[in-house]
Each structure stands twice: as structure tokens, then as C-alpha cells.
Design a protein around this motif. Structure first.
Motif, PDB file in Angstrom:
ATOM      1  N   PHE A 330       0.860  -1.118  -0.212  1.00 16.13           N
ATOM      2  CA  PHE A 330      -0.036   0.086   0.044  1.00 16.13           C
ATOM      3  C   PHE A 330       0.894   1.241   0.211  1.00 16.13           C
ATOM      4  O   PHE A 330       0.645   2.190  -0.816  1.00 16.13           O
ATOM      5  N   ILE A 333       2.694   1.844  -3.597  1.00 14.00           N
ATOM      6  CA  ILE A 333       1.845   2.559  -4.680  1.00 14.00           C
ATOM      7  C   ILE A 333       1.625   4.078  -4.447  1.00 14.00           C
ATOM      8  O   ILE A 333       1.319   4.808  -5.345  1.00 14.00           O
ATOM      9  N   ALA A 344      -2.022  -1.746  -7.345  1.00 13.96           N
ATOM     10  CA  ALA A 344      -2.419  -2.175  -5.946  1.00 13.96           C
ATOM     11  C   ALA A 344      -3.169  -3.395  -6.080  1.00 13.96           C
ATOM     12  O   ALA A 344      -3.748  -3.656  -4.878  1.00 13.96           O
ATOM     13  N   CYS A 348      -4.654  -5.128  -2.608  1.00 11.69           N
ATOM     14  CA  CYS A 348      -6.088  -5.487  -2.554  1.00 11.69           C
ATOM     15  C   CYS A 348      -6.317  -6.612  -2.351  1.00 11.69           C
ATOM     16  O   CYS A 348      -7.559  -7.133  -1.491  1.00 11.69           O
ATOM     17  N   LEU A 363      -7.496   2.496   0.403  1.00  9.06           N
ATOM     18  CA  LEU A 363      -6.969   1.919  -0.613  1.00  9.06           C
ATOM     19  C   LEU A 363      -7.704   1.837  -1.889  1.00  9.06           C
ATOM     20  O   LEU A 363      -7.059   2.295  -2.882  1.00  9.06           O
ATOM     21  N   THR A 367      -6.476   3.919  -5.361  1.00  8.76           N
ATOM     22  CA  THR A 367      -6.201   3.117  -6.405  1.00  8.76           C
ATOM     23  C   THR A 367      -7.073   3.936  -7.809  1.00  8.76           C
ATOM     24  O   THR A 367      -6.662   4.060  -8.801  1.00  8.76           O
TER      25      THR A 367
END
Length: 381
Positions: A330, A333, A344, A348, A363, A367
Motif C-alpha cells: 500500500f 503505490i 494495487a 487489494c 486503498l 487506486t
């Protein structure tokens, strides 16, 4: 469609998909608990639809197809570029990558070559095979996550029936989906009963995932953190040894020169991003070389800092083999100079196993933000 029309269409779809995903997660946190099998079936229908459409979001699948065609013809995609391949394949590759050799690992090359062997001199068929294979990997990950998760509904909402993720990963046909499947397998094995054979298998799977994209090494970090915290030095050595041996075998087939394109790409900065602004400003003050070196030093520090912050919001008792690679993926990214929405995928997949609502929402927003910033609408960048 023209570039402008397709970019607007993809941007609107991304926003709506993100809002839909956040709405589903909010409803679940308020007590909505549908049959996870129904969610999986609905997601599977959407996946099959996207797998049979033209890829959108980036031109990466065209690059995959070109590298696969080079390998299928007996060439070396780590030396030969799509421009040198020429023909219909090169015509589809985005301008930014037409003169670049492959930055993907040997396993990715074989995956692409298998599709190109089926497609032959018809790039559309090669891309279609890649899309179908990617869709199968996405569904396999969704099935495994539902079987492994304490909350199958949450797992389905964050992966199998996640409209944002289906649009980004399946609609774009990205290899990160395959890495996510291997990540789920690594976690499943690492959380199970102990044994040297199992540890060697875990290390081998980590090495296999790194043979697709080197960023999968974050999976190994999670496993090692768990073992070292327990003082299991022998098991940690087994995992590292198996992963290193797998990588040595994979890259030994092509030679160390296969790492050259990856090394060069590691210094790239995506635009737009805050690192691009920093690099431009720093270049004007201390020179381009020093600016690039500064970015290379600072972004890992930022990533680790973000990972520590994210880890504070991890539920107590969550297994480290899941949480450590999750927070690292996380943070990666967000902090990495070169970051795309499909990166991601691993975060995920791991989030589907334990993640609380707040981190899940964050998250999804991250994304979607990357998808909006790096939206080519299916055209070259």
C-alpha cells in the motif's frame, strides 16, 4: 474513439466504479450481508465481459503481446524492442515503450510467449488470449480469497465483485493479477502448518512471483518478518534460499542482461506525480543527476514511514504474513516514483483477508486516484 472521448469515458467509469465500491463497503459495514457466492457470480459475469472487450486504461497489453511475439519467434525480448520487431505488433505499442526492451521477468515473458504462439501474426488474437488468461487468474484469486477469508462477503466486495478493480485489472489485462494469485497462495501456505517442504514451497512461489514482477519481493518480506520475529532462523533461511534459487534458475535461462531494462526503468518517474514536481525543482537547484539520486534515496524512506503509519491502523491479532506485505504494498503505490493503479493488485488481494473498513476505503480511493491520473483511455501514453 478519439483520445479525448475515450479518456473522458474511462475517467467517468473510474469515478463511478470507485463510488460504487465505497458504497458496497459502507453497506456491508452497516450490516448488509449478501450471499458471497452471488457476489462472486455477478463479478464473474463482469469479468467475462471485460475480458472480451478492447483493453482500456493503458496500452500495456500491446507491449505484452509484442514481447511475447519476440520470444515466440526465438528472439530475446530483453534486447529486442517492439520497434525492431516491426509489423502489426509494433504499431499497437505505446510510443513510450516502442523502443524499450521488456522490463518484466522471465515468467511473464513465457506467459506472453504462450499467448503469442496462439496468436501468431495476429496481434488482436494474442491480446485476446492474454485478456482471457488474466480474467481466469482474477477469478481464481477471488475464489481462493473467499475460501480463506474470515469474512467471505468482504473478500468478495474487495476483489471478486469490486467494480473498480475489475475495470483496472481485468479491463486493462495487467500481469499484476497473476502476481496477486501467487500472493494469495503464499499467504495460504505460510499461515498453514509448518514444515520444511512448505517453507521451500513458499520461497519458490515468492521467487516465481518475482519472476513476473520484481516488486513481489514485498511478499517475501512479510514471510521473513513473521519468521524472524519468532526466531525461526532456519525456516527464514529456507525461504530465502528457495526464492533465490528460483530467481537464479529463471534469470539464468536468459542471462543477467535480462535485468538491465529493469535497472534502467527503476530510475523512471511517472508524470504527473509529486516526485516529478520534486525532481524538476531539484534539477534546477542541484542538477539533474543529483535530483535523480535524491529521489532514489528519499522514496524508500517515505515508503517505510507510510508503512509504519498504516500498520498502526491494522487490527490487533492480524497475521503478520498478511499485514506486513499489505502495508508495504500500500505504501509502495503511494510513495514510489513510478506507480500505476494496477500496482494495487497485491494490496487489494491481501486487504480482502483482514482489512478494516477505513483502510479498505483509503486503498480504493488511492487506486481510483492513480487510475484517474494515469488514464490513457486505451491509447498510448
Amino acid at each position: 474513439m478519439s483520445g479525448t472521448v475515450s479518456e473522458v469515458a474511462v475517467a467517468v467509469a473510474t469515478v463511478l466504479s470507485c463510488l460504487g465500491t465505497l458504497g458496497l463497503l459502507h453497506a456491508h459495514s452497516r450490516g448488509w450481508s449478501p450471499d458471497p457466492r452471488t457476489l462472486f457470480r455477478a463479478g464473474a459475469l463482469a469479468v467475462l465481459l471485460f475480458a472480451n472487450l478492447t483493453p482500456v486504461g493503458s496500452s500495456d497489453t500491446a507491449s505484452y503481446a509484442a514481447y511475447g511475439r519476440i520470444a515466440a519467434l526465438g528472439g530475446d525480448p530483453y534486447v529486442t524492442t517492439p520497434a525492431q520487431l516491426g509489423g502489426a505488433y509494433a504499431h499497437l505499442v505505446g510510443d513510450a515503450w516502442r523502443n524499450s526492451p521488456s522490463v518484466y521477468g522471465p515468467v511473464a515473458t513465457w506467459w506472453q510467449a504462450a499467448a503469442a504462439f496462439v496468436g501468431g501474426n495476429q496481434p488482436w488474437l494474442t491480446i485476446w488470449v492474454l485478456m482471457l488468461a488474466n480474467a481466469a487468474a482474477f477469478l481464481a484469486a477471488g475464489f481462493l480469497l473467499m475460501r480463506m477469508a474470515d469474512d467471505p462477503v468482504r473478500a468478495a466486495l474487495l476483489w471478486g465483485a469490486n467494480p473498480l478493480l475489475i475495470g483496472v485489472l481485468v479491463g486493462g489485462g495487467h500481469l499484476d493479477t497473476v502476481v496477486a494469485v501467487l500472493a494469495v497462495c503464499v499467504v495460504a501456505l505460510a499461515r498453514g502448518a509448518t514444515g520444511r517442504r512448505r517453507d521451500l514451497t513458499v520461497g519458490g512461489l515468492v521467487g516465481l512471483a518475482c519472476g513476473i514482477k520484481i516488486s513481489a519481493a514485498l511478499l517475501g518480506v512479510g514471510v521473513l518478518w513473521l519468521l524472524l520475529r519468532r526466531g525461526d532462523w532456519r525456516r527464514a533461511a529456507d525461504v530465502v534460499g528457495a526464492a533465490a534459487l528460483m530467481l537464479a534458475v529463471l534469470y539464468g535461462i536468459y542471462g543477467l542482461h535480462a535485468l538491465d531494462p529493469l535497472t534502467k526503468a527503476s530510475h523512471m518517474v511517472s508524470r504527473p506525480s509529486f516526485w516529478a514536481v520534486f525532481e524538476d525543482f531539484a534539477a534546477a537547484v542541484i542538477g539533474s543527476g543529483a535530483a535523480a539520486a535524491s529521489v532514489s534515496v528519499l522514496w524508500p524512506v517515505l515508503m517505510l514511514g507510510l508503512a509504519l503509519v498504516l500498520h498502526r491502523h491494522v487490527p490487533t491479532g492480524a497475521p503478520a504474513v498478511v499485514t506486513v506485505p499489505f502495508v508495504l504494498s500500500f505504501a509502495w503505490i503511494i510513495a514510489a516514483p513510478w506507480s500505476m493503479p494496477w500496482y494495487a493488485a497485491v494490496a487489494c488481494a491481501l486487504a480482502a483477508l483482514f482489512c478494516p473498513v477505513r483502510l479498505s476505503r483509503l486503498l480504493m480511493v488511492a487506486t481510483a486516484g492513480l487510475a484517474l491520473v494515469h488514464n490513457s483511455g486505451g491509447h498510448g501514453w
